[in-house]
Design an enzyme around this catalytic site. Sequence first.
Site, PDB file in Angstrom:
ATOM      1  N   ARG A  15      29.421  41.676  54.999  1.00 53.85           N
ATOM      2  CA  ARG A  15      29.620  40.406  55.695  1.00 53.85           C
ATOM      3  C   ARG A  15      30.324  40.632  57.043  1.00 53.85           C
ATOM      4  O   ARG A  15      30.892  41.683  57.289  1.00 53.85           O
ATOM      5  CB  ARG A  15      30.480  39.463  54.830  1.00 53.85           C
ATOM      6  CG  ARG A  15      29.755  38.918  53.640  1.00 53.85           C
ATOM      7  CD  ARG A  15      30.671  38.134  52.721  1.00 53.85           C
ATOM      8  NE  ARG A  15      31.624  38.994  52.030  1.00 53.85           N
ATOM      9  CZ  ARG A  15      32.569  38.565  51.189  1.00 53.85           C
ATOM     10  NH1 ARG A  15      32.693  37.272  50.949  1.00 53.85           N
ATOM     11  NH2 ARG A  15      33.381  39.411  50.600  1.00 53.85           N
ATOM     12  N   LYS A  74      37.400  40.976  54.825  1.00 49.45           N
ATOM     13  CA  LYS A  74      38.230  41.557  53.781  1.00 49.45           C
ATOM     14  C   LYS A  74      39.592  41.955  54.324  1.00 49.45           C
ATOM     15  O   LYS A  74      39.787  42.114  55.538  1.00 49.45           O
ATOM     16  CB  LYS A  74      37.553  42.797  53.194  1.00 49.45           C
ATOM     17  CG  LYS A  74      36.242  42.506  52.502  1.00 49.45           C
ATOM     18  CD  LYS A  74      36.390  41.546  51.346  1.00 49.45           C
ATOM     19  CE  LYS A  74      36.863  42.233  50.086  1.00 49.45           C
ATOM     20  NZ  LYS A  74      36.773  41.317  48.921  1.00 49.45           N
ATOM     21  N   TYR A  93      40.397  37.177  54.338  1.00 49.75           N
ATOM     22  CA  TYR A  93      40.830  37.203  52.935  1.00 49.75           C
ATOM     23  C   TYR A  93      41.870  38.295  52.799  1.00 49.75           C
ATOM     24  O   TYR A  93      41.653  39.429  53.248  1.00 49.75           O
ATOM     25  CB  TYR A  93      39.657  37.525  52.001  1.00 49.75           C
ATOM     26  CG  TYR A  93      38.677  36.391  51.803  1.00 49.75           C
ATOM     27  CD1 TYR A  93      39.090  35.182  51.247  1.00 49.75           C
ATOM     28  CD2 TYR A  93      37.347  36.540  52.150  1.00 49.75           C
ATOM     29  CE1 TYR A  93      38.192  34.142  51.062  1.00 49.75           C
ATOM     30  CE2 TYR A  93      36.446  35.503  51.965  1.00 49.75           C
ATOM     31  CZ  TYR A  93      36.868  34.302  51.425  1.00 49.75           C
ATOM     32  OH  TYR A  93      35.986  33.278  51.243  1.00 49.75           O
ATOM     33  N   HIS A  95      44.602  38.406  49.773  1.00 47.83           N
ATOM     34  CA  HIS A  95      44.957  38.662  48.357  1.00 47.83           C
ATOM     35  C   HIS A  95      46.144  39.612  48.236  1.00 47.83           C
ATOM     36  O   HIS A  95      46.095  40.579  47.482  1.00 47.83           O
ATOM     37  CB  HIS A  95      43.739  39.229  47.603  1.00 47.83           C
ATOM     38  CG  HIS A  95      42.610  38.236  47.496  1.00 47.83           C
ATOM     39  ND1 HIS A  95      42.670  37.133  46.666  1.00 47.83           N
ATOM     40  CD2 HIS A  95      41.429  38.171  48.127  1.00 47.83           C
ATOM     41  CE1 HIS A  95      41.561  36.434  46.786  1.00 47.83           C
ATOM     42  NE2 HIS A  95      40.795  37.032  47.680  1.00 47.83           N
ATOM     43  N   GLU A 117      42.211  32.633  51.505  1.00 44.64           N
ATOM     44  CA  GLU A 117      42.235  32.126  50.132  1.00 44.64           C
ATOM     45  C   GLU A 117      43.407  31.206  49.834  1.00 44.64           C
ATOM     46  O   GLU A 117      43.397  30.509  48.824  1.00 44.64           O
ATOM     47  CB  GLU A 117      42.205  33.282  49.115  1.00 44.64           C
ATOM     48  CG  GLU A 117      43.489  34.092  48.963  1.00 44.64           C
ATOM     49  CD  GLU A 117      43.654  35.173  50.039  1.00 44.64           C
ATOM     50  OE1 GLU A 117      42.803  35.261  50.943  1.00 44.64           O
ATOM     51  OE2 GLU A 117      44.645  35.919  49.975  1.00 44.64           O
ATOM     52  N   ASP A 269      36.977  38.640  38.527  1.00 46.26           N
ATOM     53  CA  ASP A 269      37.945  38.946  39.591  1.00 46.26           C
ATOM     54  C   ASP A 269      39.356  38.479  39.220  1.00 46.26           C
ATOM     55  O   ASP A 269      40.325  38.855  39.867  1.00 46.26           O
ATOM     56  CB  ASP A 269      37.494  38.356  40.943  1.00 46.26           C
ATOM     57  CG  ASP A 269      37.432  36.850  40.923  1.00 46.26           C
ATOM     58  OD1 ASP A 269      37.241  36.253  39.835  1.00 46.26           O
ATOM     59  OD2 ASP A 269      37.589  36.244  41.987  1.00 46.26           O
TER      60      ASP A 269
HETATM   61  N1  NAD Z   1      32.971  37.493  40.701  1.00 43.11           N
HETATM   62  C1  NAD Z   1      32.921  36.916  41.883  1.00 43.11           C
HETATM   63  O1  NAD Z   1      32.321  37.420  42.825  1.00 43.11           O
HETATM   64  C2  NAD Z   1      33.565  35.573  42.088  1.00 43.11           C
HETATM   65  C3  NAD Z   1      33.300  34.812  43.228  1.00 43.11           C
HETATM   66  C4  NAD Z   1      33.882  33.545  43.359  1.00 43.11           C
HETATM   67  C5  NAD Z   1      34.748  33.070  42.348  1.00 43.11           C
HETATM   68  N2  NAD Z   1      35.003  33.872  41.263  1.00 43.11           N
HETATM   69  C6  NAD Z   1      35.878  33.435  40.144  1.00 43.11           C
HETATM   70  O2  NAD Z   1      35.219  32.449  39.368  1.00 43.11           O
HETATM   71  C7  NAD Z   1      36.202  31.731  38.625  1.00 43.11           C
HETATM   72  C8  NAD Z   1      35.939  30.238  38.722  1.00 43.11           C
HETATM   73  O3  NAD Z   1      36.169  29.804  40.060  1.00 43.11           O
HETATM   74  P1  NAD Z   1      35.972  28.293  40.506  1.00 43.11           P
HETATM   75  O4  NAD Z   1      36.044  28.279  41.981  1.00 43.11           O
HETATM   76  O5  NAD Z   1      34.811  27.699  39.836  1.00 43.11           O
HETATM   77  O6  NAD Z   1      37.299  27.627  39.904  1.00 43.11           O
HETATM   78  P2  NAD Z   1      37.532  26.052  39.650  1.00 43.11           P
HETATM   79  O7  NAD Z   1      39.005  25.857  39.634  1.00 43.11           O
HETATM   80  O8  NAD Z   1      36.697  25.246  40.560  1.00 43.11           O
HETATM   81  O9  NAD Z   1      36.957  25.820  38.172  1.00 43.11           O
HETATM   82  C9  NAD Z   1      37.536  26.354  37.025  1.00 43.11           C
HETATM   83  C10 NAD Z   1      37.243  25.418  35.863  1.00 43.11           C
HETATM   84  O10 NAD Z   1      37.662  26.069  34.657  1.00 43.11           O
HETATM   85  C11 NAD Z   1      38.108  25.044  33.797  1.00 43.11           C
HETATM   86  N3  NAD Z   1      38.879  25.633  32.695  1.00 43.11           N
HETATM   87  C12 NAD Z   1      40.160  26.089  32.683  1.00 43.11           C
HETATM   88  N4  NAD Z   1      40.472  26.538  31.458  1.00 43.11           N
HETATM   89  C13 NAD Z   1      39.361  26.375  30.674  1.00 43.11           C
HETATM   90  C14 NAD Z   1      39.064  26.636  29.305  1.00 43.11           C
HETATM   91  N5  NAD Z   1      39.968  27.179  28.497  1.00 43.11           N
HETATM   92  N6  NAD Z   1      37.820  26.330  28.850  1.00 43.11           N
HETATM   93  C15 NAD Z   1      36.887  25.788  29.671  1.00 43.11           C
HETATM   94  N7  NAD Z   1      37.120  25.512  30.977  1.00 43.11           N
HETATM   95  C16 NAD Z   1      38.349  25.793  31.454  1.00 43.11           C
HETATM   96  C17 NAD Z   1      38.896  24.125  34.716  1.00 43.11           C
HETATM   97  O11 NAD Z   1      39.091  22.841  34.133  1.00 43.11           O
HETATM   98  C18 NAD Z   1      37.976  24.087  35.945  1.00 43.11           C
HETATM   99  O12 NAD Z   1      37.056  23.019  35.882  1.00 43.11           O
HETATM  100  C19 NAD Z   1      37.543  32.167  39.229  1.00 43.11           C
HETATM  101  O13 NAD Z   1      38.117  33.150  38.391  1.00 43.11           O
HETATM  102  C20 NAD Z   1      37.161  32.769  40.546  1.00 43.11           C
HETATM  103  O14 NAD Z   1      38.128  33.709  40.996  1.00 43.11           O
HETATM  104  C21 NAD Z   1      34.437  35.098  41.127  1.00 43.11           C
END
Ligand code: NAD
Length: 374
Positions: A15, A74, A93, A95, A117, A269
């Site tokens: 990116r 990054k 970003y 972190h 972030e 992550d």
């Molecule tokens: N791997 C990657 O490349 C990548 C990229 C972007 C985001 N992420 C990760 O994805 C995850 C989700 O991000 P997001 O932006 O959607 O967050 P978000 O806060 O928008 O959504 C999280 C949801 O999880 C729900 N939740 C919490 N505890 C729960 C449980 N026990 N059971 C069911 N639902 C529950 C919350 O109510 C909320 O609606 C984060 O860990 C984020 O860091 C990873």
Amino acid sequence: MKIGVAKEIKPDEYRVALTPAGARELADRGHEVIVERSAGEGSAFPDSAYEAVGALLVSVDDVWGDAELLLKVKEPIEPEYGRLREGLVLFTYLHIAADEDLTRALMDSGITAVAYETVETSNRALPLLAPMSEIAGRLAAQAGAYFLEKPLGGRGLLLGGVPGVAPGRVLVLGGGVVGYNAAIIAIGLGAQVTILDRSIDRMRYLDEILSGRVSTVMSSALQIESSIAEADVVIGAVLVPGARAPKLVTRAMLGVMKKGAVIVDVAIDQGGCVETAKPTTHTNPVYDVDGITHYCVANMPGGVPITSTKALTNATLPYVEAIAEHGLAEAVARDPALARGVNVVDGKITYEPVAEAHDLAYTPVGDVLRLAAA
Ligand SMILES: NC(=O)c1ccc[n+]([C@@H]2O[C@H](COP(=O)([O-])OP(=O)(O)OC[C@H]3O[C@@H](n4cnc5c(N)ncnc54)[C@H](O)[C@@H]3O)[C@@H](O)[C@H]2O)c1
């Protein structure tokens, strides 16, 4: 203001922090944009596209040395630590709550560091993280559908089915930004989708906007155990702010799943919400545990840099414009969301969770920026 765009040197990062369209917007407002040569190549933006909108192409030494505001994607990695300097505002970003070495390097250098972030609006939205969650969610559904194919180790099921053959089932754990976007694509593919969440308000909202095209169910250990047995694809998308992801899917639960089903743990992550999940890369995205395919790529948006770059810069550009227009101190005074993004100023930590994480003193950003401006 002189705004620099550095080329990313972290492995597998394609990116870039500003598109030619963004460079044009800044140039039109009278700012000087300097772009490190070949910075945009990984996102299919050649140097000529930046030149055409009036940006100046420069060396790595000049972009770090001459810019007043430096845009990156990054966090700086070790070979870049020596380039951090007083008088530079870095917007990227970061972190750093999880990275003490970088925190120290930023403090020692005297640089001002603003983290994408931690930019946070008054209704607790994270506008510079959301686009990456949207992308990861959409990719998660695609990856799930793809790895269901038999030659790839999957069950051998077409997620959308065909007329006369039932579609597959997708279970989404967590209906936030990632979960909603995963659901949208899974529905589009024709799958049957269930979202488990713990927030009734959120499920009410999802039910309303998806007009009944998904089932929303309250998340509990018992519910997960029963839903997971029917799922062909499970997408882990939970987030508990400020904490590691809860382990909602245990190894024992894999035993009730269908062989060749796919788990996509997007929350990897934050440690992952599946006990057997460990981070993977785009080069080797999947592995097998107990006959279940695990996809756990920690930087999913990195796989689609053209989309990610555009989505990221759509979100960052208004903040870049504000900093360029008013200077950081004034921009922060005008916008509390941007103020929450400021992590380090003049050797001081101005974002409380980072100070707590490393047991360092916390200084409110208003104090330090006023001092810096005085
Ligand atoms: N791997 C990657 O490349 C990548 C990229 C972007 C985001 N992420 C990760 O994805 C995850 C989700 O991000 P997001 O932006 O959607 O967050 P978000 O806060 O928008 O959504 C999280 C949801 O999880 C729900 N939740 C919490 N505890 C729960 C449980 N026990 N059971 C069911 N639902 C529950 C919350 O109510 C909320 O609606 C984060 O860990 C984020 O860091 C990873």
